[in-house]
Scaffold this active site. Structure first.
Site, PDB file in Angstrom:
ATOM      1  N   GLY A  11       0.809  -1.216   0.000  1.00  0.00           N
ATOM      2  CA  GLY A  11       0.000   0.000   0.000  1.00  0.00           C
ATOM      3  C   GLY A  11       0.842   1.267   0.000  1.00  0.00           C
ATOM      4  O   GLY A  11       2.067   1.216  -0.129  1.00  0.00           O
ATOM      5  N   GLN A  12       0.143   2.397   0.150  1.00  0.00           N
ATOM      6  CA  GLN A  12       0.837   3.689   0.033  1.00  0.00           C
ATOM      7  C   GLN A  12       1.915   3.841   1.104  1.00  0.00           C
ATOM      8  O   GLN A  12       3.050   4.201   0.800  1.00  0.00           O
ATOM      9  CB  GLN A  12      -0.168   4.847   0.134  1.00  0.00           C
ATOM     10  CG  GLN A  12       0.461   6.184  -0.234  1.00  0.00           C
ATOM     11  CD  GLN A  12      -0.360   7.396   0.204  1.00  0.00           C
ATOM     12  OE1 GLN A  12      -1.324   7.269   0.945  1.00  0.00           O
ATOM     13  NE2 GLN A  12       0.034   8.559  -0.262  1.00  0.00           N
ATOM     14  N   ILE A  35      -2.184  -8.689   0.293  1.00  0.00           N
ATOM     15  CA  ILE A  35      -3.207  -9.574  -0.279  1.00  0.00           C
ATOM     16  C   ILE A  35      -2.899  -9.882  -1.748  1.00  0.00           C
ATOM     17  O   ILE A  35      -3.372 -10.873  -2.303  1.00  0.00           O
ATOM     18  CB  ILE A  35      -4.610  -8.951  -0.095  1.00  0.00           C
ATOM     19  CG1 ILE A  35      -5.703  -9.990  -0.307  1.00  0.00           C
ATOM     20  CG2 ILE A  35      -4.817  -7.735  -0.997  1.00  0.00           C
ATOM     21  CD1 ILE A  35      -7.022  -9.637   0.331  1.00  0.00           C
ATOM     22  N   TYR A 142     -14.834   5.121   7.865  1.00  0.00           N
ATOM     23  CA  TYR A 142     -13.391   5.015   8.133  1.00  0.00           C
ATOM     24  C   TYR A 142     -13.036   5.673   9.465  1.00  0.00           C
ATOM     25  O   TYR A 142     -12.323   5.105  10.299  1.00  0.00           O
ATOM     26  CB  TYR A 142     -12.658   5.695   6.972  1.00  0.00           C
ATOM     27  CG  TYR A 142     -11.164   5.772   7.084  1.00  0.00           C
ATOM     28  CD1 TYR A 142     -10.378   4.630   7.024  1.00  0.00           C
ATOM     29  CD2 TYR A 142     -10.529   7.004   7.210  1.00  0.00           C
ATOM     30  CE1 TYR A 142      -8.993   4.724   7.090  1.00  0.00           C
ATOM     31  CE2 TYR A 142      -9.155   7.102   7.276  1.00  0.00           C
ATOM     32  CZ  TYR A 142      -8.393   5.957   7.218  1.00  0.00           C
ATOM     33  OH  TYR A 142      -7.028   6.055   7.284  1.00  0.00           O
ATOM     34  N   LYS A 146     -11.458   4.041  12.849  1.00  0.00           N
ATOM     35  CA  LYS A 146     -10.187   4.486  13.435  1.00  0.00           C
ATOM     36  C   LYS A 146     -10.387   4.939  14.881  1.00  0.00           C
ATOM     37  O   LYS A 146      -9.544   4.689  15.742  1.00  0.00           O
ATOM     38  CB  LYS A 146      -9.573   5.618  12.596  1.00  0.00           C
ATOM     39  CG  LYS A 146      -9.018   5.148  11.257  1.00  0.00           C
ATOM     40  CD  LYS A 146      -7.871   4.161  11.439  1.00  0.00           C
ATOM     41  CE  LYS A 146      -7.300   3.667  10.127  1.00  0.00           C
ATOM     42  NZ  LYS A 146      -6.323   2.577  10.297  1.00  0.00           N
TER      43      LYS A 146
HETATM   44  N1  SER Z   1      -5.455   9.911   3.793  1.00  0.00           N
HETATM   45  C1  SER Z   1      -6.541   9.236   4.411  1.00  0.00           C
HETATM   46  C2  SER Z   1      -7.761   9.319   3.602  1.00  0.00           C
HETATM   47  O1  SER Z   1      -7.903  10.279   2.888  1.00  0.00           O
HETATM   48  C3  SER Z   1      -6.803   9.822   5.759  1.00  0.00           C
HETATM   49  O2  SER Z   1      -6.311   8.986   6.724  1.00  0.00           O
HETATM   50  O3  SER Z   1      -8.585   8.478   3.703  1.00  0.00           O
END
Ligand code: SER
Length: 310
Positions: A11-12, A35, A142, A146
């Site tokens: 990932g990033q 994955i 999201y 978190k």
């Molecule tokens: N960079 C993320 C997003 O934009 C924020 O945690 O979802």
């Protein structure tokens, strides 16, 4: 030498973190996993395991196989993607965390890194210089995952002495890996479009200020936090972390200093609403006091370095 597992290494953040961890601790001591099937490049660099983090048995097996002591759990759905698939986002973001926290509770791993985000804040949070401790009513899937995750991290530390550490990342900008599914992704896309087509249509409006950070700072922060003696890590939910804040208009103007013909236009979509619920700037005093955090890059130096490298 302590073995490290990076979950979500494609990932990033994972892509860049993996490179830095391997440079510091040796290729064979840092196990990559994602994955996605391993590319020949992944395999050439060091151990790689194809792994779905929701496959608890396989996670257990890999941790036993390599005698893993530290886990960086980076697999997750980000803000924009999570809005499209709330149930799966919740399952992935929460269950993966429980698997790893439980392994730490059972003494099978010693240290955990788990990323949080500015998305833990919401529309009722003070948006300027957002404090470490403040109102947190996230209204995205999201952000809710978190926020809940942060509470669980702190709970596992308090109740079971699990050494878990976390950072509330702002939007991250880098040239070695692509972002996927985030609201802050425009700040990476804009560079590629500026170079290639000299124009970019932004999915956020021109004056949407968001906290951002250049990837070298983010990676250094992550490793510094993980290397800090445990007694100095006073916050076990997640640390505010800050480097710069800008709007799409401001980053476009900075790019125009290097590419004068570059043009930006704006067509806000559903991500605008997400951005509007997040802070515009962050107070990260606690990270600076507790473990000596200091950013190196601001908007100007980040733009220079990005354009040099892409
Ligand atoms: N960079 C993320 C997003 O934009 C924020 O945690 O979802």
């Amino acid at each position: 030498m302590s073995k490290i597992l990076v979950l979500g290494s494609g990932g990033q953040i994972g892509t860049e973190l993996l490179l830095s961890l391997r440079q510091l601790f040796g290729d064979s001591n840092v196990i990559a996993s994602d994955i996605k099937p391993a590319s020949p490049k992944d395999l050439a660099l060091g151990p790689y395991e194809e792994l779905n983090v929701l496959d608890k048995n396989k996670v257990n097996k890999i941790i036993a196989k390599y005698k893993i002591e530290q886990v960086y759990l980076l697999a997750a759905l980000l803000s924009a993607t999570a809005e499209k698939n709330p149930a799966f986002a919740w399952e992935l973001n929460m269950n993966s965390l429980f698997y790893i926290l439980d392994l730490a509770k059972e003494g099978k791993i010693k240290k955990v890194f788990w990323p949080s985000s500015i998305a833990v804040f919401g529309p009722t949070t003070p948006r300027q210089n957002t404090p470490q401790f403040t109102v947190m009513e996230p209204n995205t899937v999201y952000g809710i995952s978190k926020q809940a995750g942060e509470r669980w991290c702190e709970y596992y530390f308090n109740k079971y002495n699990v050494d878990v550490r976390s950072i509330r990342y702002p939007g991250l900008i880098g040239y070695k890996s692509a972002p996927g599914g985030g609201t802050t992704d425009y700040a990476v896309h804009i560079f590629y479009e500026a170079r290639k087509n000299k124009r970019y249509e932004c999915f956020l409006s021109e004056n949407t200020a968001l906290p951002m950070m250049y990837m070298p700072d983010a990676i250094r922060a992550t490793i510094e936090l993980m290397e800090t003696p445990a007694e100095k890590v006073k916050i076990r939910s997640s640390y505010n972390l800050s480097a710069m804040s800008f709007t799409p208009k401001q980053i476009a103007e900075e790019i125009q200093k290097h590419i004068p013909e570059f043009k930006i236009s704006y067509k806000p979509d559903f991500r605008q609403q997400i951005a509007d619920s997040w802070p515009q700037s962050i107070d990260d005093e606690r990270a600076r006091i507790d473990w000596g955090w200091k950013n190196q890059y601001d908007l100007k130096t980040m733009v220079e370095d990005m354009l040099k490298n892409i």
